[in-house]
Design a protein around this motif. Structure first.
Motif, PDB file in Angstrom:
ATOM      1  N   VAL A 113      32.331 -17.335 -33.231  1.00 18.24           N
ATOM      2  CA  VAL A 113      31.663 -18.013 -34.102  1.00 18.24           C
ATOM      3  C   VAL A 113      30.573 -19.048 -33.908  1.00 18.24           C
ATOM      4  O   VAL A 113      29.498 -18.757 -34.304  1.00 18.24           O
ATOM      5  CB  VAL A 113      32.583 -18.463 -35.116  1.00 18.24           C
ATOM      6  N   LEU A 117      26.609 -18.051 -34.378  1.00 15.95           N
ATOM      7  CA  LEU A 117      25.970 -18.732 -35.055  1.00 15.95           C
ATOM      8  C   LEU A 117      24.741 -19.856 -34.412  1.00 15.95           C
ATOM      9  O   LEU A 117      23.763 -20.209 -34.930  1.00 15.95           O
ATOM     10  CB  LEU A 117      26.676 -19.721 -35.882  1.00 15.95           C
ATOM     11  N   SER A 118      25.308 -20.385 -33.289  1.00 18.61           N
ATOM     12  CA  SER A 118      24.141 -21.144 -32.552  1.00 18.61           C
ATOM     13  C   SER A 118      23.042 -20.300 -32.034  1.00 18.61           C
ATOM     14  O   SER A 118      21.978 -20.588 -32.124  1.00 18.61           O
ATOM     15  CB  SER A 118      25.133 -21.715 -31.258  1.00 18.61           C
ATOM     16  N   ILE A 151      27.571 -25.862 -33.279  1.00 14.55           N
ATOM     17  CA  ILE A 151      26.583 -25.013 -33.575  1.00 14.55           C
ATOM     18  C   ILE A 151      25.345 -25.499 -33.588  1.00 14.55           C
ATOM     19  O   ILE A 151      24.317 -25.169 -32.800  1.00 14.55           O
ATOM     20  CB  ILE A 151      26.736 -24.204 -34.849  1.00 14.55           C
TER      21      ILE A 151
END
Length: 276
Positions: free
Chosen positions: A75, A79-80, A142
């Motif tokens: 995740v 997302l980063s 993130i």
């Protein structure tokens, strides 16, 4: 021109030698991960285990919440990467297509940010996230990972956009496309190798990040795998067989991803090296 056979053989031998030195640590990790605890701590001289303990790769999932750590890492890294590339795309496109005053200074400033190591900034990052109430959250990691990898993404995409002839976009504009439509329908499809290069490097950097994650997270529900596997490092001993088994599990997704997009990566890294 045909290469000389001896030169070809020497280059091939050198390549295999380099490959061996690169792969040797992973081979040692694999061998150690397959040893029983008694052999790891007995200090025996043999390289290969006397008893092959394949159960270590099963037990490691039970000793720590490895699946949760993998999910957290996926995740955070995913997302980063999405955030970094989404911000880098318009910045790189504008700097490649517009010769505005201060463009060189802007690109130089972006490059200078790569000189700051995360370790030197970690205290300031922690205090900032503490004030914002973002410690022990996905969002903190993130934002931090995206920020650290934004500069590289901008430079890679800037080089690739610069290598694409602007006449292609001008032809699309004459055919009635707007600037955004020309970018989406003409330029971006040609820039796919550059985008994939930015994606893979950002994803790997976020996947392997440790220092910031160790500082900003204390809860196993948000910790990535790089922090989670340190559970096997105790005060008096290290469970090397489990540590190496978990490390090899962490390497697999990145290797698989790299294998699928390797052909795009080479063309993306060489973008701008040949003047059209």
């Amino acid at each position: 021109m045909r290469a000389h056979p001896i030169r070809t053989a020497l280059v091939g031998a050198l390549a295999w030698l380099v490959a061996f030195f690169v792969l040797a640590p992973y081979l040692y990790m694999l061998v150690t991960a397959l040893k029983p605890r008694s052999e790891v701590f007995a200090g025996k001289q043999g390289y290969l285990p006397e008893t092959w303990k394949w159960d270590n790769f099963i037990e490691v999932w039970e000793r720590i919440p490895l699946a949760d750590y993998l999910r957290n890492t996926l995740v955070i890294a995913g997302l980063s990467t999405l955030l970094a590339v989404a911000v880098a795309l318009p910045a790189a496109y504008y700097t490649a297509r517009r010769k505005f005053r201060g463009r060189r200074a802007f690109l130089l400033l972006v490059l200078v940010t790569q000189m700051f190591a995360p370790t030197a900034l970690v205290i300031g990052i922690f205090r900032e996230m503490k004030v914002l109430g973002l410690t022990d959250t996905y969002l903190a990691l993130i934002l931090t990972n995206a920020g650290f990898n934004l500069a590289f993404s901008i430079w890679i995409l800037h080089a690739y956009f610069s290598s694409i002839p602007v006449e292609l976009e001008e032809a699309a504009l004459l055919d009635g496309c707007g600037r955004f439509a020309a970018l989406a329908k003409v330029t971006l499809p040609l820039a796919v190798p550059g985008v994939i290069t930015a994606v893979i490097f950002t994803f790997i950097a976020a996947w392997n990040e440790f220092i910031v994650a160790l500082t900003l997270t204390t809860d196993a529900d948000t910790q990535p795998l790089t922090v989670g596997i340190t559970s096997f490092i105790g005060e008096y001993q290290v469970q090397w067989q489990y540590l190496f088994a978990a490390s090899l599990v962490a390497v697999v997704p990145v290797v698989v991803l790299f294998a699928f997009i390797e052909r795009y990566l080479v063309s993306g890294l060489t973008a701008g090296s040949i003047k059209g």
